[in-house]
Scaffold this motif. Structure first.
Motif, PDB file in Angstrom:
ATOM      1  N   ARG B  66       0.815  -1.215   0.000  1.00 42.00           N
ATOM      2  CA  ARG B  66       0.000   0.000   0.000  1.00 42.00           C
ATOM      3  C   ARG B  66       0.852   1.272   0.000  1.00 42.00           C
ATOM      4  O   ARG B  66       1.813   1.398   0.761  1.00 42.00           O
ATOM      5  N   LEU B  87      -5.945  -2.997  -5.092  1.00 44.19           N
ATOM      6  CA  LEU B  87      -7.290  -2.861  -5.632  1.00 44.19           C
ATOM      7  C   LEU B  87      -7.377  -1.711  -6.619  1.00 44.19           C
ATOM      8  O   LEU B  87      -8.005  -1.815  -7.669  1.00 44.19           O
ATOM      9  N   SER B  88      -6.728  -0.593  -6.269  1.00 48.57           N
ATOM     10  CA  SER B  88      -6.922   0.592  -7.109  1.00 48.57           C
ATOM     11  C   SER B  88      -5.905   0.693  -8.233  1.00 48.57           C
ATOM     12  O   SER B  88      -6.206   1.257  -9.287  1.00 48.57           O
ATOM     13  N   GLY B 140      -8.241   8.170  -0.754  1.00 46.38           N
ATOM     14  CA  GLY B 140      -8.513   7.330   0.407  1.00 46.38           C
ATOM     15  C   GLY B 140      -9.423   8.042   1.373  1.00 46.38           C
ATOM     16  O   GLY B 140      -9.452   7.733   2.564  1.00 46.38           O
ATOM     17  N   TYR B 270     -15.522   0.038  -8.925  1.00 45.37           N
ATOM     18  CA  TYR B 270     -14.395   0.002  -7.990  1.00 45.37           C
ATOM     19  C   TYR B 270     -14.832   0.575  -6.652  1.00 45.37           C
ATOM     20  O   TYR B 270     -14.523   0.027  -5.589  1.00 45.37           O
ATOM     21  N   ARG B 274     -14.814  -0.998  -2.992  1.00 47.82           N
ATOM     22  CA  ARG B 274     -14.074  -0.341  -1.924  1.00 47.82           C
ATOM     23  C   ARG B 274     -14.969  -0.122  -0.705  1.00 47.82           C
ATOM     24  O   ARG B 274     -14.593  -0.433   0.429  1.00 47.82           O
ATOM     25  N   THR B 278     -14.202  -2.929   2.066  1.00 51.74           N
ATOM     26  CA  THR B 278     -13.127  -2.502   2.966  1.00 51.74           C
ATOM     27  C   THR B 278     -13.625  -1.537   4.035  1.00 51.74           C
ATOM     28  O   THR B 278     -13.244  -1.651   5.194  1.00 51.74           O
ATOM     29  N   LEU B 503      -9.697  -7.416  -0.627  1.00 46.25           N
ATOM     30  CA  LEU B 503     -11.104  -7.178  -0.292  1.00 46.25           C
ATOM     31  C   LEU B 503     -11.602  -8.143   0.772  1.00 46.25           C
ATOM     32  O   LEU B 503     -12.391  -7.780   1.625  1.00 46.25           O
TER      33      LEU B 503
END
Lengths: 245, 513, 576, 145
Positions: B66, B87-88, B140, B270, B274, B278, B503
C-alpha cells in the motif's frame, strides 16, 4: 433553548409551505422568485443552527446569483410551465417519501443535535479545533479546514465549478452563437436517409426514438412529438467531402 | 523492480498526486488554448504521463504494498489521504491507458464530430473527466470521492451533450443522465454524511477501523450503507438503475462513448467494491445480506433482461450499451458470491470488459466516421467496405460473447467456476444463457455485415473505404489485447487475485456463505 | 513437440486456424489454411494414435478437470474421416471468398473433431455448443430465406446442448463428480436427457425437422460442410454412450423408413438429399442399438463412407446449383450434356449410397443388416431392406435421373469449376477405394473399432444386393413408363416396391398424410407461439418498448425509490 | 433602459460597494464567515447587477467574455499553481508550510490567501460566464429547442 426550537420549527414549516408552492405554481417567474425566498429562509435556518458560513453561501448563491441566472434562463423559455398531471408528480413524491422514511429509520440512533460527545464532534472535529489554533493560527476554523486541512477537496470543488463553466462555454458559448455546427462523416454517408432500407420505408423503428419518450404524455401531444421528432430525426444532408478540418 | 530505480525519486513520492493534479491543471489550461492541435498534443502528453505514473504506481504497489500520500502534509484523519493499493492500481492503469488509446483515435474523430472552435475546450472537459475518474479511484478519503465523482460527472454530462452536433437527442440524453446522476451523487453524499455522523471521520481507513469497533454501527451506518449502494448503483448502471446509460452511450460523440463505456462504470464499480468490502466489511450481517441477496438478484435479472433488450435494439450503439448493463450484471454477480474466486472473476471481468467494450465502440465509431451509420440495418456489407474495422469488431464481439481464446471467455469461465464453487449451479446456467443472448445480438450485427452486400448509392455499390490508420491502431490494440488475455490470462487473474485478497482478508473468508 | 501435441486436441488446431481466418482479410492465405488445417489434423491424429487409448490435455479449472483429448479405436475413424472430408470441403469451397464462412467452417469442423476426441461430457458439451454456433453462419450465408432457418437451427441445437449439459450434470453428480464419457445407458441418471440431446442432433423421428429445414437453405458449400459433421458427431456420441440400447434399434428402423416417402415426393434435390441423409443415419442408429462388435464395425464403416458419398452428392448438387441457379427437380434435366464430369461423379455417389457392389456403402451397410439378422430382429431387417430399396429409389435413381437425364430442360451451362471437380473426383475415388475388393475395403476394416473378419464380396451377398437394386430400378422404370412416378409435379403418389404396391400405397398414403398434417399442426403451433412470444418481447424490450423510455416517464425514479426501499428492508433484515 | 433613472443612479452608487464588500468577505475569511466562494459570487453579482441595469453589451465591454474565460482558467491555475509551488519547494501538494519553513503558520496564511484568491477568480468568472451565456442567447420562439 425552547425559543430556538420554536424558531426552527417556524422556519421548517415555512420551507415546507414554500416548497409546496414551488411544486404547484405554474408561473415560472413566481417559481424563480420563490426559490430565492426558499434559499433565504434556508440561510436563516442555517444561522439558527450556527452554520454561519453555510448560511452566507446559501444567501449569496441560492438567493442571489442563482435567482438571476434562473431569470436569464427563463427569458429563453415560456413564462408558464405546462400543466403537470398529478400522476407524474407521484414518482417524485414516492422517492421523497422513501428517502425520508430511510432517514427516519436512522433518526432513532442519531446523536442528539449539538451533543459534544457525538463522534462528529469528538473525533476529527475536535481535532480541527485544537490543531487550527496550534498549526495555522487563524480564528475561523471553517476556513482552515476548507483551505488547508481539506484544501484538496476545495481544489476539487473549484474544478467542479470550472467544469460547469466549461460546459456552458461548450454548449452555449459566451456569445450565444453555439450549436449551429453539424457533424458529418468523413466519407460517403450511407446511413439513414440514403440507405435503401430507408427509401423503401422498411426497417424504420415504428415509433421514432424521441416519441417513445413521450409515451406517457397525453394523447394529443404524442402525435405532435412524433411529427417533430421525425423531422428532426432525419439526417442532415450528408455531403461527401474531404477532411473536415 | 529495476524500472523503479531508474525513475526520479520525486515521481515515486509524488506520483500519486501528480496523476490527478496534472490532468486537472491541463484541463483548466484548455479553456484558454486556442489551437486544437496544441490542445490535442497537450492532452495526449498529459494522459501519457498519467499512464506512466499509474504504471510506476502499479509496480511500486507490487513491490511495496500500500502506498499513501498525505495531501497538504496533514496526517490522515485530518488531512486527505491518497492511497494506491492492489485494488486501485489496476483500475488507475486501466483508466489512464484507455484514455491514451482513445486519444489516438480522437484526433480524426473529434474533427468530424465537434465544432472547430470548441475542440480545445472539449479536450479540456475530457481531461477533467479523466482526472475525476482517477481521483475517485486513487483517493482514500470518503468525501474526496464525492468531490471527484462530481468532477467527473459534471464534465461527463457536458461531454455527452456535445453529441448534439451529430444528433439533437444527445441533449436529452445528457439531461437524463444529469438528473439521474445527480440523484445518485446525492444519495452517495447522504450516505457519506451518515457515515461521518456515525464515525466522526472521513478517512476510509479510519472509518473502517471505527466501524469495526462499533461492530457495524448503529442504524445510522446501516442507512448510510443503503444510500451508498443505491447511489453508486445509479452511477455504475446496476440493473434497474441503468436508465440513463443507453441514451448517454448512444448519443455522445464516439470518442466520449468509448472512454465512458470502458472506464466510467468501472470506476463506480471500484468504489462499490471499496465501500462494501473494505470500509464496511463482511463481518456486518447487513452488508452480507445486501450483497449476497439484493445485489445477486439484481445482477442476475440484469444479465438476462438487458441482454434481451439488446437483441431488440435497432441502433448498434444502443445494442452495445444494453450489453454493457448486462456485463455490469456479470461483475456484480461475481461480487455477490462473497468468495475470493467470485471477486477475482468479478475484477477480471471489470478489466476485460473495459477492453472489449472499448474495442467495440472504437470500431462502431470508425464506421460512423466513414459512413455515418450506427443502425444495424446500415451495416450491410461492411465486411467488404471496411474489412479491417469489421475484423476488429468481430474479435471484440466474439470476446464479448465469450468465445474460447478470448478475454471474454476467461472472465466467464472464472465466473462460472466461482459460481460452481459457491454451489450456485443455476448461476452457471444463467451465465450460459446470457452468453447465448450475447451471441444473438452480436451475431445479428455480424450477419448483416458479412452476409449482405454493400448498399448502392445511385446505382453504384459503395466502395471499400477503410478507416484511417490512426483509428485502426487503437481498435486493433484492444482486439489483440483481448486475444492475448484469452491465451495468457495469468497476469490479469493475478492482479485480480491480489485485489480480491485485499477485499476479503484471510480471517474473513467463508463469512456470509 | 510430441509433448505439446499430447496435450492438444487436434480439433483445437483447426479451431485456432478458424479463428485466424476470422480476422485475416487476405483470402489466399485463408484458403491455404482451410485446406492445411485438416491435413494438420490428420497428421496430428496419426502421430498421437497408439494401440492403446491415449488420454491427454487435461485442464484443471477450479475443482473440475476437463479431459480434452482421448483417442481410442472408436474415435479414431471419426477423427480421420472428419479431417479427410474437411480437406475435400476445403477444396470444394475454394472459389468462395468469404471470411466468415471460411472461419466458421474451420471452427465447426474443429469442434466436431474436438467433440469426437473429448474425454468427458463437459468437454463434449463445449464442443457440442461450439459446433452448433459456428455452423449457423454457413446457413446464413444461404441468403435471406436462410436467416430464419438459421435461427431455428440455432435454437434447436442450443436446446440440445442445454439438454446435454443438464443430463451431464445429473449424470456427473450421481457418479460423484466423474464426468468421464463412457457408456452411459438409459438407466443411468440423466441418461434420457443425454439421449434426447443426441437424438435431436442426429435427427430422431419427430426431432429431425431442423435438418430438412436448414440444410437445403444453406449456402452451396455450407450444405456440403454441414452434412458431414453435426449428425455424425451425434452418431459418435450415441455409439459411445448408448451402444446396445434396444430402443435405438426401433428408432433407427423408423428413421430409415419415414424419410423415404418424403424423399420421393420432394422436388428440391438438396432436400431429397437431406431426407436421404436422415435415412442413412437410421441405419447407423439401428446398428448402435444392436451394439455387437459386428454392428459397431458396420456403424463406424457406414459413417466413414457415408460422409464421403453424401458429401459427394451434395457437392454435385451444389455444383449444379452454382451453375444453373436452381435445384428444383422440375426445372432441371438433360444436364449431362453440359456437365458430363459432374454427372459421372454424381452417378458414383448415387451408386455408392445405393450400395452397388464395388461402391462404398456395399461393404458397410451389409454389416449392419447382417448384425441385425444375427440378433434375430427379422422384422427390423426386413424394414432395413425395404429402406435400402427406397434409398436406391430416391437417391440412387431419382437424383441423377431428374438432374442430369430426364427430359431436356434446355439449359446449357458450363462444367462445374475446377476446384469443385477436383473435390468431387477425390470423393469419388475414395468411394471406389473403400469398396475395392483388393486392399480397399480391408483398409477401411482395419480402421474399425473391433477386429473385422467380414467378407462383403460373397457370391450370395452380391447377387442378393444386385437383385434388390434391379428390382428397384425396374420399379422406377415401370412407374415412369406408367406415368405414376411423382416427378416434376408435386404429386402425392409414392411407391417403393411394385409387389406391394396395392397394400403399400394406401398405407404409405395414409402415413404420409398423417405425417404431413402432424408436421403442419406442430409447425403452425410453433409459429404461433413464437410469433406471440416475439411480439410480447418486442413490446417490452424494443427501442419503442416499455423499458426503453426516457426520463419524463416516472419509471427511473420510481425504480430508484423502490430499490432504495428494498435495500433498506434488506439492511433491516440483515441487521436484525 | 433610460427611463429607469433612479435605478441607474442607485446602482452606480452601489456597485463599487458591492465589489468592495466582496473583497472584504474574501480577506476577512480568516476571521469570520466568508471566503473565496462567497466573495466570488458577490463579485459576480456586482457585474451582473451592472448588466441588468445597463444592458448586457455594456457589461460585456466592461468585463469582456475573453477575460471571463481567462479568469476561469486562472482561478484553477492559481489554486493548482499554489500546490505546484509547494511541490517545487519540496513539500506535498498544497502543503503551504513549506513557503516559510521557519514559521509554518505564516506559510499557511499565505497559502490560504492564494488559494482563496483562486476560488474567488474561478467562481466569479464562472458565474459571469453562465450569465453571459444565457443572456446572449437569442430568444427563441417557444416550442423550439
Amino acid at each position: 433553548m425552547s425559543g430556538h426550537i420554536i424558531l426552527d420549527l417556524g422556519l421548517i414549516s415555512m420551507l415546507l409551505v414554500i416548497a409546496f408552492a414551488i411544486i404547484r405554481m405554474r408561473s415560472l417567474f413566481a417559481v424563480v422568485m420563490l426559490q430565492g425566498v426558499y434559499s433565504l429562509v434556508c440561510a436563516a435556518w442555517f444561522v439558527s443552527l450556527d452554520a454561519v458560513d453555510v448560511a452566507f453561501t446559501e444567501a449569496a448563491v441560492g438567493a442571489g446569483v442563482s435567482t438571476v441566472l434562473m431569470l436569464a434562463a427563463m427569458l429563453l423559455a415560456d413564462r408558464q410551465s405546462d400543466e403537470v398531471s398529478l400522476r407524474r408528480q407521484i414518482a417524485p413524491i414516492i422517492i421523497v417519501i422513501a428517502s425520508g422514511l430511510m432517514l427516519f429509520y436512522a433518526i432513532g440512533d442519531m446523536p442528539i443535535y449539538g451533543d459534544a460527545n457525538s463522534p462528529a464532534n469528538s473525533h476529527v472535529g475536535a481535532g480541527y479545533l485544537d490543531k487550527t489554533a496550534k498549526d495555522i493560527h487563524i480564528p475561523n476554523v471553517v476556513t482552515a479546514v476548507l483551505a488547508s486541512y481539506r484544501g484538496f477537496d476545495t481544489f476539487g470543488e473549484t474544478v467542479v465549478i470550472f467544469a460547469a463553466g466549461l460546459g456552458v462555454l461548450l454548449l452555449l458559448g459566451l456569445n450565444g452563437n453555439a450549436g449551429k455546427w453539424q457533424a458529418c462523416p468523413n466519407g460517403v454517408s450511407i446511413g439513414l436517409g440514403q440507405s435503401p432500407y430507408a427509401q423503401l420505408g422498411e426497417d424504420q423503428p415504428k415509433v421514432s426514438p424521441k416519441a417513445e419518450v413521450a409515451t406517457n404524455l397525453p394523447k394529443e401531444k404524442k402525435t405532435i412529438a412524433k411529427k417533430t421528432s421525425q423531422s428532426k430525426g432525419r439526417p442532415r444532408k450528408a455531403v461527401p467531402k474531404g477532411d473536415v478540418s | 523492480m529495476d524500472i523503479l530505480s531508474l525513475l526520479p525519486p520525486w515521481l515515486l513520492t509524488h506520483g500519486v498526486a501528480l496523476l490527478v493534479v496534472l490532468p486537472l491543471l491541463a484541463g483548466a489550461a484548455m479553456a484558454v488554448i486556442p489551437r486544437e492541435r496544441i490542445a490535442w498534443t497537450i492532452t495526449f502528453m498529459v494522459m501519457l504521463i498519467c499512464m506512466l505514473c499509474a504504471l510506476t504506481l502499479a509496480l511500486q504497489v507490487i513491490d511495496q504494498g500500500r502506498l499513501s500520500y498525505k495531501m497538504g502534509g496533514w496526517e490522515p484523519p485530518y488531512g486527505i489521504e491518497y492511497v494506491v493499493d492492489a485494488l486501485s492500481a489496476p483500475v488507475l492503469l486501466l483508466i489512464s491507458a484507455m484514455a491514451v488509446i482513445c486519444l489516438f483515435y480522437a484526433s480524426p474523430s473529434v474533427k468530424a464530430e465537434v465544432e472547430p472552435k470548441k475542440r480545445a475546450a472539449f479536450y479540456g472537459a475530457f481531461l477533467i473527466c479523466a482526472a475525476g475518474l482517477l481521483g475517485m479511484v486513487v483517493t482514500g478519503d470518503a468525501f474526496n470521492v464525492f468531490v471527484f465523482l462530481e468532477v467527473s460527472s459534471i464534465s461527463t454530462y457536458v461531454l455527452v451533450a456535445m453529441g448534439h452536433s451529430r444528433d439533437r437527442r444527445a441533449l436529452r440524453a445528457a439531461y437524463d443522465y444529469l438528473i439521474l446522476g445527480s440523484i445518485g451523487a446525492t444519495f452517495f453524499v447522504i450516505g457519506i454524511g451518515f457515515l461521518y455522523m456515525e464515525t466522526g471521520t472521513l478517512n476510509m481507513a479510519d472509518m473502517s477501523n471505527i466501524l469495526d469497533g462499533l461492530d457495524g454501527g448503529s442504524r445510522v451506518a446501516q442507512v448510510g450503507f443503503a444510500f451508498i449502494v443505491i447511489g453508486l448503483g445509479l452511477k455504475l448502471a446496476m440493473f434497474p438503475l441503468h436508465m440513463w446509460l443507453p441514451g448517454a452511450y448512444a448519443h455522445a460523440p464516439s470518442f466520449v462513448t468509448i472512454f465512458l463505456a470502458s472506464t466510467a462504470t468501472k470506476a463506480a464499480l471500484y468504489l462499490l467494491l471499496r465501500f462494501a468490502f473494505t470500509i464496511f466489511d463482511l463481518s456486518f450481517d447487513y452488508v452480507v445480506t445486501i450483497l449476497s441477496q439484493f445485489v445477486l438478484v439484481l445482477a442476475v435479472v440484469g444479465m438476462v433482461f438487458a441482454s434481451i433488450q439488446a437483441i431488440f435494439q435497432t441502433d448498434v450503439r444502443r445494442v452495445l450499451a444494453f450489453s454493457s448493463i448486462a456485463q455490469v450484471g456479470y461483475i456484480l454477480l461475481g461480487l455477490s458470491f462473497l468468495t475470493l474466486s467470485g471477486l477475482t472473476a468479478s475484477y477480471v471481468h471489470l478489466i476485460n470488459h473495459a477492453f472489449i467494450k472499448g474495442g467495440l465502440f472504437l470500431a462502431v465509431g470508425a464506421m460512423w466516421y466513414r459512413f455515418g451509420i450506427t443502425r444495424v440495418a446500415d451495416f450491410r456489407g461492411l465486411s467488404k467496405t471496411m474489412p479491417w474495422t469489421m475484423s476488429a469488431f468481430t474479435i471484440s464481439g466474439l470476446s464479448l460473447i465469450g468465445v474460447p481464446l478470448t478475454a471474454g471467455f476467461v472472465s466467464k469461465l472464472q465466473l462460472a467456476t466461482a459460481a460452481w464453487e459457491r454451489g450456485y449451479g443455476w448461476a452457471v446456467g444463467v451465465i450460459l444463457f446470457s452468453s447465448i443472448l450475447a451471441l444473438v445480438y452480436i451475431g445479428r450485427i455480424l450477419r448483416v455485415a458479412y452476409f449482405e452486400t454493400p448498399p448502392q448509392i445511385n446505382g453504384v455499390e459503395v466502395l471499400k473505404n477503410e478507416a484511417p490508420l490512426i483509428m485502426l491502431i487503437p481498435m486493433w490494440i484492444l482486439a489483440i489485447l483481448s486475444i492475448v488475455i484469452g491465451i495468457n490470462a495469468g497476469w490479469v487473474v493475478d492482479a485480480a487475485g491480489r485485489a480480491a485478497e485485499l477485499l476479503i482478508p484471510t480471517q474473513m473468508i467463508g463469512r456470509g456463505l | 513437440m510430441i509433448e505439446l501435441l499430447l496435450n492438444l486436441n487436434p480439433g483445437l488446431i483447426i479451431i485456432l486456424a478458424g479463428m485466424i481466418c476470422a480476422v485475416l482479410p487476405a483470402s489466399q492465405i485463408r484458403k491455404l489454411l482451410v485446406i492445411a488445417a485438416p491435413i494438420a489434423g490428420i497428421v496430428s491424429i496419426s502421430t498421437l494414435y497408439t494401440d492403446q487409448e491415449v488420454i491427454g490435455g487435461i485442464i484443471e479449472v477450479g475443482r473440475q478437470s476437463f479431459t480434452t483429448l482421448r483417442i481410442d479405436s472408436l474415435s479414431l475413424i471419426w477423427g480421420y474421416i472428419f479431417c479427410v472430408v474437411g480437406v475435400l470441403n476445403g477444396i470444394f469451397g475454394l472459389h468462395e471468398k468469404c471470411q466468415i464462412t471460411d472461419s466458421s467452417a474451420l471452427i465447426y469442423m474443429g469442434s466436431a473433431i474436438g467433440g469426437v476426441f473429448a474425454g468427458d461430457l463437459l468437454t463434449l458439451f463445449l464442443f457440442w455448443e461450439i459446433a452448433a454456433v459456428s455452423s449457423v453462419p454457413l446457413i446464413w450465408k444461404g441468403g435471406e430465406r436462410a436467416y430464419a432457418a438459421g435461427v431455428r437451427y440455432l435454437a434447436i441445437h442450443i436446446f440440445s446442448g442445454v439438454a446435454l449439459l443438464a443430463g451431464a450434470i445429473i449424470y456427473g453428480r450421481a457418479n460423484g463428480g466423474d464426468f468421464t464419457f463412457g457408456h452411459i445407458g438409459l438407466n443411468a441418471p440423466g441418461g434420457w436427457l443425454i439421449l434426447l440431446a443426441m437424438g435431436i442432433k442426429c435427427g430422431f423421428p419427430l426431432l429431425h425437422n431442423w435438418m430438412q429445414d436448414a440444410y437445403p437453405k444453406a449456402s452451396i458449400t455450407g450444405t456440403v460442410i454441414l452434412s458431414a459433421f453435426t449428425t455424425k458427431l451425434a452418431i459418435y456420441a450415441l455409439a459411445r454412450g448408448f451402444a446396445g440400447e434396444d430402443i435405438l434399434i426401433y428408432i433407427g428402423a423408423a428413421m430409415t423408413v419415414f424419410p423415404v416417402f418424403f424423399a420421393v415426393i420432394e422436388n428440391d434435390m438438396r432436400r431429397v438429399l437431406s431426407y436421404s441423409l436422415n435415412n442413412q443415419l437410421g441405419y447407423m442408429v439401428c446398428g448402435i442399438g444392436v451394439g455387437t462388435s459386428l454392428a459397431m464395425n458396420g456403424v463406424a464403416g457406414q459413417v466413414a463412407v457415408h460422409i464421403i458419398f453424401k458429401s459427394l452428392l451434395f457437392m454435385s448438387m451444389g455444383a449444379v446449383l452454382y451453375r444453373v441457379g436452381t435445384i428444383k427437380g422440375s426445372e432441371l434435366g438433360g444436364l449431362f450434356r453440359s456437365m458430363p464430369l459432374t454427372t459421372v461423379f454424381c452417378l458414383v455417389g448415387a451408386a455408392s449410397i445405393a450400395a452397388f457392389p464395388l461402391f462404398a456403402a456395399f461393404v458397410t451397410k451389409a454389416m449392419i443388416i447382417s448384425a441385425v439378422i444375427k440378433e434375430h430382429h427379422y422384422v427390423i431387417s426386413f424394414i432395413l431392406l425395404f429402406a435400402s430399396a427406397g434409398v436406391m429409389e430416391h437417391s440412387g435413381i431419382k437424383i441423377p435421373y431428374f438432374t442430369f437425364f430426364s427430359h431436356d430442360s434446355g439449359r446449357r451451362v458450363e462444367e462445374a469449376p475446377w476446384n469443385m471437380l477436383v473435390a468431387m473426383g477425390l470423393a469419388s475415388a475414395l468411394c471406389l477405394f473403400f469398396a475395392f475388393p483388393f486392399g480397399g475395403y480391408q483398409f477401411l476394416y482395419s480402421l474399425m473399432p473391433y477386429a473385422a473378419d467380414y467378407d462383403p464380396y460373397t457370391a450370395d451377398h452380391v447377387i442378393f444386393q444386385l437383385q434388390l437394386l434391379f428390382a428397384a430400378i425396374v420399379a422406377f422404370a415401370l412407374l415412369k413408363r406408367l406415368r405414376i412416378y411423382p416427378a416434376e409435379r408435386r404429386a402425392e403418389i409414392i411407391d417403393f416396391d411394385w409387389t406391394y404396391r396395392k397394400l403399400g400405397l394406401s398405407v404409405v398414403k395414409w402415413l404420409g398424410a398423417m405425417w404431413m398434417r402432424l408436421n403442419a399442426v406442430s409447425a403452425n403451433m410453433r409459429d404461433r407461439f413464437a410469433g406471440s412470444l416475439g411480439r410480447k418481447l418486442q413490446q417490452v424490450f424494443s427501442p419503442a418498448g416499455t423499458f426503453s423510455a426516457g426520463s419524463p416517464v416516472n419509471l427511473p425514479y420510481v425504480l430508484t425509490a423502490a430499490m432504495l426501499f428494498i435495500c433498506l428492508i434488506g439492511v433491516y433484515i440483515g441487521a436484525s | 433602459m433610460n427611463e429607469h433613472g433612479i435605478l441607474r443612479v442607485v446602482s452606480k452608487l452601489l456597485i463599487p460597494f458591492i465589489a468592495i464588500f466582496a473583497f472584504y468577505v474574501q480577506f476577512h475569511g480568516d476571521y469570520g464567515p466568508g471566503g473565496g466562494f462567497q466573495a466570488g459570487v458577490i463579485l459576480a453579482a456586482s457585474v451582473i447587477l451592472y448588466a441588468l441595469i445597463f444592458g448586457l453589451e455594456a457589461a460585456k465591454s466592461a468585463v469582456p467574455p475573453s477575460w471571463v474565460r481567462f479568469g476561469m482558467a486562472m482561478g484553477v491555475f492559481l489554486y493548482g499553481g499554489t500546490g505546484v509551488a509547494t511541490w517545487l519547494l519540496g513539500g506535498e501538494f498544497l502543503n503551504y508550510s513549506v513557503f516559510t519553513p521557519d514559521h509554518p503558520s505564516h506559510g499557511q496564511h499565505y497559502g490560504i490567501l492564494l488559494v482563496e484568491l483562486g476560488v474567488l477568480l474561478a467562481v466569479a468568472s464562472v458565474m459571469l460566464a453562465i450569465f453571459y451565456a444565457f443572456g446572449s442567447r437569442p430568444v427563441n420562439h417557444p416550442g423550439e429547442d
